[in-house]
Design a protein around this motif. Structure first.
Motif, PDB file in Angstrom:
ATOM      1  N   TYR A  75       1.227   4.390  -3.028  1.00 30.23           N
ATOM      2  CA  TYR A  75       0.823   5.750  -2.654  1.00 30.23           C
ATOM      3  C   TYR A  75      -0.639   5.778  -2.178  1.00 30.23           C
ATOM      4  O   TYR A  75      -1.390   6.701  -2.484  1.00 30.23           O
ATOM      5  N   ALA A  76      -1.024   4.751  -1.425  1.00 34.21           N
ATOM      6  CA  ALA A  76      -2.404   4.650  -0.955  1.00 34.21           C
ATOM      7  C   ALA A  76      -2.509   4.667   0.564  1.00 34.21           C
ATOM      8  O   ALA A  76      -3.611   4.723   1.106  1.00 34.21           O
ATOM      9  N   LEU A  77      -1.370   4.611   1.285  1.00 32.02           N
ATOM     10  CA  LEU A  77      -1.423   4.466   2.735  1.00 32.02           C
ATOM     11  C   LEU A  77      -2.068   5.680   3.406  1.00 32.02           C
ATOM     12  O   LEU A  77      -2.883   5.521   4.319  1.00 32.02           O
ATOM     13  N   ASP A  78      -1.755   6.857   2.940  1.00 34.28           N
ATOM     14  CA  ASP A  78      -2.271   8.069   3.592  1.00 34.28           C
ATOM     15  C   ASP A  78      -3.800   8.129   3.527  1.00 34.28           C
ATOM     16  O   ASP A  78      -4.467   8.383   4.533  1.00 34.28           O
ATOM     17  N   PHE A  79      -4.346   7.907   2.330  1.00 34.64           N
ATOM     18  CA  PHE A  79      -5.805   8.053   2.218  1.00 34.64           C
ATOM     19  C   PHE A  79      -6.537   6.897   2.914  1.00 34.64           C
ATOM     20  O   PHE A  79      -7.630   7.091   3.453  1.00 34.64           O
ATOM     21  N   ILE A  80      -5.935   5.707   2.959  1.00 33.44           N
ATOM     22  CA  ILE A  80      -6.584   4.582   3.654  1.00 33.44           C
ATOM     23  C   ILE A  80      -6.614   4.837   5.152  1.00 33.44           C
ATOM     24  O   ILE A  80      -7.645   4.659   5.814  1.00 33.44           O
ATOM     25  N   GLU A  81      -5.492   5.267   5.704  1.00 32.23           N
ATOM     26  CA  GLU A  81      -5.446   5.518   7.153  1.00 32.23           C
ATOM     27  C   GLU A  81      -6.298   6.713   7.557  1.00 32.23           C
ATOM     28  O   GLU A  81      -6.697   6.828   8.725  1.00 32.23           O
ATOM     29  N   ALA A  82      -6.611   7.590   6.612  1.00 29.67           N
ATOM     30  CA  ALA A  82      -7.457   8.748   6.919  1.00 29.67           C
ATOM     31  C   ALA A  82      -8.945   8.378   6.969  1.00 29.67           C
ATOM     32  O   ALA A  82      -9.758   9.137   7.495  1.00 29.67           O
TER      33      ALA A  82
ATOM     34  N   ARG B 148      -5.282   2.942  -7.053  1.00 31.19           N
ATOM     35  CA  ARG B 148      -4.143   2.716  -6.163  1.00 31.19           C
ATOM     36  C   ARG B 148      -4.326   1.442  -5.339  1.00 31.19           C
ATOM     37  O   ARG B 148      -3.361   0.743  -5.038  1.00 31.19           O
ATOM     38  N   ILE B 149      -5.582   1.128  -4.984  1.00 35.08           N
ATOM     39  CA  ILE B 149      -5.836  -0.144  -4.305  1.00 35.08           C
ATOM     40  C   ILE B 149      -5.546  -1.300  -5.257  1.00 35.08           C
ATOM     41  O   ILE B 149      -4.957  -2.324  -4.862  1.00 35.08           O
TER      42      ILE B 149
ATOM     43  N   ALA C 271       2.893   5.416  -8.709  1.00 32.70           N
ATOM     44  CA  ALA C 271       2.769   4.047  -8.199  1.00 32.70           C
ATOM     45  C   ALA C 271       3.077   3.035  -9.289  1.00 32.70           C
ATOM     46  O   ALA C 271       3.733   2.013  -9.053  1.00 32.70           O
ATOM     47  N   ILE C 272       2.621   3.318 -10.512  1.00 37.11           N
ATOM     48  CA  ILE C 272       2.863   2.397 -11.624  1.00 37.11           C
ATOM     49  C   ILE C 272       4.345   2.335 -11.956  1.00 37.11           C
ATOM     50  O   ILE C 272       4.896   1.257 -12.237  1.00 37.11           O
ATOM     51  N   ASN C 273       5.022   3.478 -11.922  1.00 36.05           N
ATOM     52  CA  ASN C 273       6.453   3.484 -12.218  1.00 36.05           C
ATOM     53  C   ASN C 273       7.219   2.602 -11.242  1.00 36.05           C
ATOM     54  O   ASN C 273       8.152   1.880 -11.629  1.00 36.05           O
TER      55      ASN C 273
ATOM     56  N   VAL D 276       0.833  -1.206   0.000  1.00 38.59           N
ATOM     57  CA  VAL D 276       0.000   0.000   0.000  1.00 38.59           C
ATOM     58  C   VAL D 276       0.866   1.254   0.000  1.00 38.59           C
ATOM     59  O   VAL D 276       0.566   2.241  -0.683  1.00 38.59           O
ATOM     60  N   ARG D 277       1.951   1.230   0.744  1.00 36.79           N
ATOM     61  CA  ARG D 277       2.848   2.396   0.808  1.00 36.79           C
ATOM     62  C   ARG D 277       3.442   2.680  -0.562  1.00 36.79           C
ATOM     63  O   ARG D 277       3.477   3.832  -1.008  1.00 36.79           O
ATOM     64  N   HIS D 278       3.897   1.635  -1.250  1.00 40.17           N
ATOM     65  CA  HIS D 278       4.483   1.835  -2.579  1.00 40.17           C
ATOM     66  C   HIS D 278       3.431   2.176  -3.626  1.00 40.17           C
ATOM     67  O   HIS D 278       3.783   2.682  -4.703  1.00 40.17           O
TER      68      HIS D 278
END
Length: 577
Positions: free
Chosen positions: A455-462, A485-486, A519-521, A451-453
């Motif tokens: 770029y989804a961790l911030d919005f999930i934890e929010a 991103r998921i 994230a794709i890169n 999830v961190r790679h």
């Protein structure tokens, strides 16, 4: 067919299918037969009690009553065990039947799936299996026990007095004629009601699914009119069906009353003529409705059986279909590298139509990022479908790490791949469930890393519930960028050797596209990556770009090479400026 299943669905008819489940239902059948047998003496006890009245033998009457109650307790006890057995075993049978249907659907060829409505397959899984279950339960719990009970009672009555048997055997055909008088009309009415109901629910479902279109065009009144028309047709058919059923009820009531009056009068005359005892007459009056009941049950069951038999035919058509994937290979690549070779591959979706790919001959090296560009219908998605084995080439060969595709265990090979699409499908569970779908055994640490790679961790934890947030059907509660991103996190968690990106950013706004592209890169690093691109700017960093046109590779090279040459790629670039 699912090799783990223990039920036999090879019978050509529903009756054969039900018969072949005897091993599952043996316990129920034994208990149910016992429950019928223990109440068979009831008419004899009735006769003995009535005949004891003139002698005022209260001791005998109470003794018979005690025995009567004992048989009733035994009947209720055996019925309890019968129901317990049936409830469990029937669900085993139909859970496995549904599993057979779902398993088969999962392995149907995409040629079949492309031409079949999803609703039709869902109907086989849900409605048809439920219809068969209803038919089986009705037959096992209603018709067969009642026939057995009626047959035993007739034998007991004939043993008590042959005249009792004669009266019953005369009454049954008369009642059967009354019950079956409107059978064909009822069958026709039920068919019309079913067709009208399917049309009504189908149209309502269509408009509910397209609710945004309806509101967006301000056509609520038109939608209501069309749905109302089909609802009205259904109501008309139901009115006629209700009248028909009610009129049949009056006929049956009249027939039963007439038969009971006739049987009472005849038996009373036989008592006067000393050809029948009063107790035998009372036993007859009590047993006659029970003897007539199976005729009614059979008529009702025959209607249900026709529906169940049609559902069984529907399921058999699916289970017996040979429109399944033809891959039979078993070879497993234990250390995949991700080399993909298309060796003069040609493919057409339907015979006689233009080939979707023509003589495709290329090698994608391990770790190489190849982008596929070209107009709609050029063969980009077809190439990916062939790689994943959704379809097989008409000619030529596809090799993975030097192994011919037809030798591979296709399911295992697909588990080494990941795909991120333009409109990624999320299941209706939680965010965590959706990410773990890529690797169900993943630890929470592995999930968070993916999830961190992505770029989804911030919005999930929010989110209020974090990873346990329920995304709704198809991820409706999330934005397009969040869903993407998921999906990328799901792909990352699998750590695929071959990554497929199918226009993964084309439907996003600028900010979402920027985050998803980052994230794709990361996701593409060190993996064999195939990108289907509509926005050419997203494939500038690809190692190689293949330009497809009408199923053929028109050009291939780096961004710099193709953009400096005249041709289709330059035309596509200019069209997007």
């Amino acid at each position: 067919m699912n090799s783990d299943s223990t039920i036999d669905v090879s019978a050509p008819s529903l009756m054969g299918f039900m018969w072949r489940q005897e091993k599952h239902l043996r316990g129920y059948n034994i208990w149910r037969i016992l429950s019928v047998v223990v109440i068979t003496p009831f008419p004899v006890l009735t006769q003995m009690v009535v005949d004891a009245i003139p002698a005022k033998d209260t001791t005998l009457i109470f003794s018979l009553t005690g025995f009567w109650l004992l048989l009733l307790v035994l009947h209720l006890g055996t019925m309890y065990f019968a129901v317990e057995s049936l409830a469990t075993k029937m669900q085993v049978i139909f859970r496995e039947l549904r599993a057979e249907v779902f398993y088969k659907i999962n392995f149907m060829s995409f040629r079949f799936l492309d031409s079949t409505q999803a609703g039709k397959l869902l109907s086989k899984y849900s409605f048809d299996t439920n219809n068969i279950e209803t038919t089986a339960i009705m037959g096992l719990t209603g018709v067969l026990p009642e026939i057995l009970r009626s047959s035993l009672l007739i034998l007991v009555l004939m043993w008590m007095n042959p005249w009792l048997g004669v009266i019953v055997l005369l009454a049954i055909p008369l009642f059967a004629c009354a019950r079956l008088l409107n059978f064909k009309e009822i069958e026709r009415s039920n068919h019309l009601v079913r067709v009208a109901r399917e049309r009504m629910t189908g149209q309502a479902n269509e408009y509910i699914s397209a609710i945004k279109l309806v509101r967006g065009y301000g056509q609520e009144e038109e939608a209501l009119r069309q749905v109302g028309d089909t609802s009205g047709s259904y109501s008309d058919e139901r009115v006629y069906q209700t009248k028909l059923n009610q009129s049949l009820g009056y006929i049956l009531f009249g027939a039963i009353t007439l038969i009971m009056i006739s049987a009472t009068t005849l038996s009373a005359w036989l008592v006067i003529q000393d050809k029948m005892e009063l107790g035998e007459m009372v036993a007859l009056i009590g047993a006659l409705p029970i003897c007539l009941f199976p005729v009614s049950m059979i008529a009702q069951f025959s209607l249900q059986y026709l529906q169940g038999a049609e559902s069984y035919i529907s399921i058999k058509e699916l289970l017996d279909s040979d429109s399944t994937e033809k891959w039979t290979g078993t070879r497993v690549i234990h250390e995949p590298q991700g080399v993909v070779e298309f060796d003069h591959v040609t493919f057409q979706y339907e015979a006689g139509k233009a080939a979707a790919l023509k003589e495709l001959d290329t090698v994608i090296r391990a770790g190489e990022h190849v982008a596929l560009v070209g107009p709609s219908g050029s063969g980009k998605s077809t190439l990916v479908g062939l790689l994943l084995g959704f379809y097989g080439p008409n000619s030529g060969q596809i090799r993975i790490d030097g192994v011919p595709q037809h030798e591979l265990s296709m399911q295992q090979f697909r588990q080494t791949c990941s795909i991120v699409m333009q409109d990624n499908i999320l299941l209706s569970g939680s965010i965590l469930d959706n990410i773990r779908f890529g690797k169900v055994t993943a630890t929470m640490d592995e999930v968070r890393e993916a999830v961190r790679h992505a770029y989804a961790l911030d919005f999930i934890e929010a989110l209020p519930d974090g990873f346990e947030t329920v995304v709704g059907e198809r991820g409706a509660s999330l934005s397009g960028g969040q869903r993407q991103r998921i999906a990328i996190a799901r792909a990352l968690l699998r750590d695929p050797k071959i990554l497929i990106l199918d226009e993964a950013t084309s439907a996003l706004d600028y900010e979402s596209e920027k985050a998803v592209q980052q994230a794709i890169n990361y996701l593409a690093q060190g993996r064999t990556t195939i990108t289907i691109a509509h926005r050419l700017s997203t494939v500038r960093k690809a190692d190689r770009i293949m330009v497809l046109k009408q199923g053929s590779v028109e050009a291939s090279g780096t961004w710099e090479e193709l953009s400096s040459q005249d041709g289709s790629f330059k035309e596509l670039l200019e069209a997007q400026d």
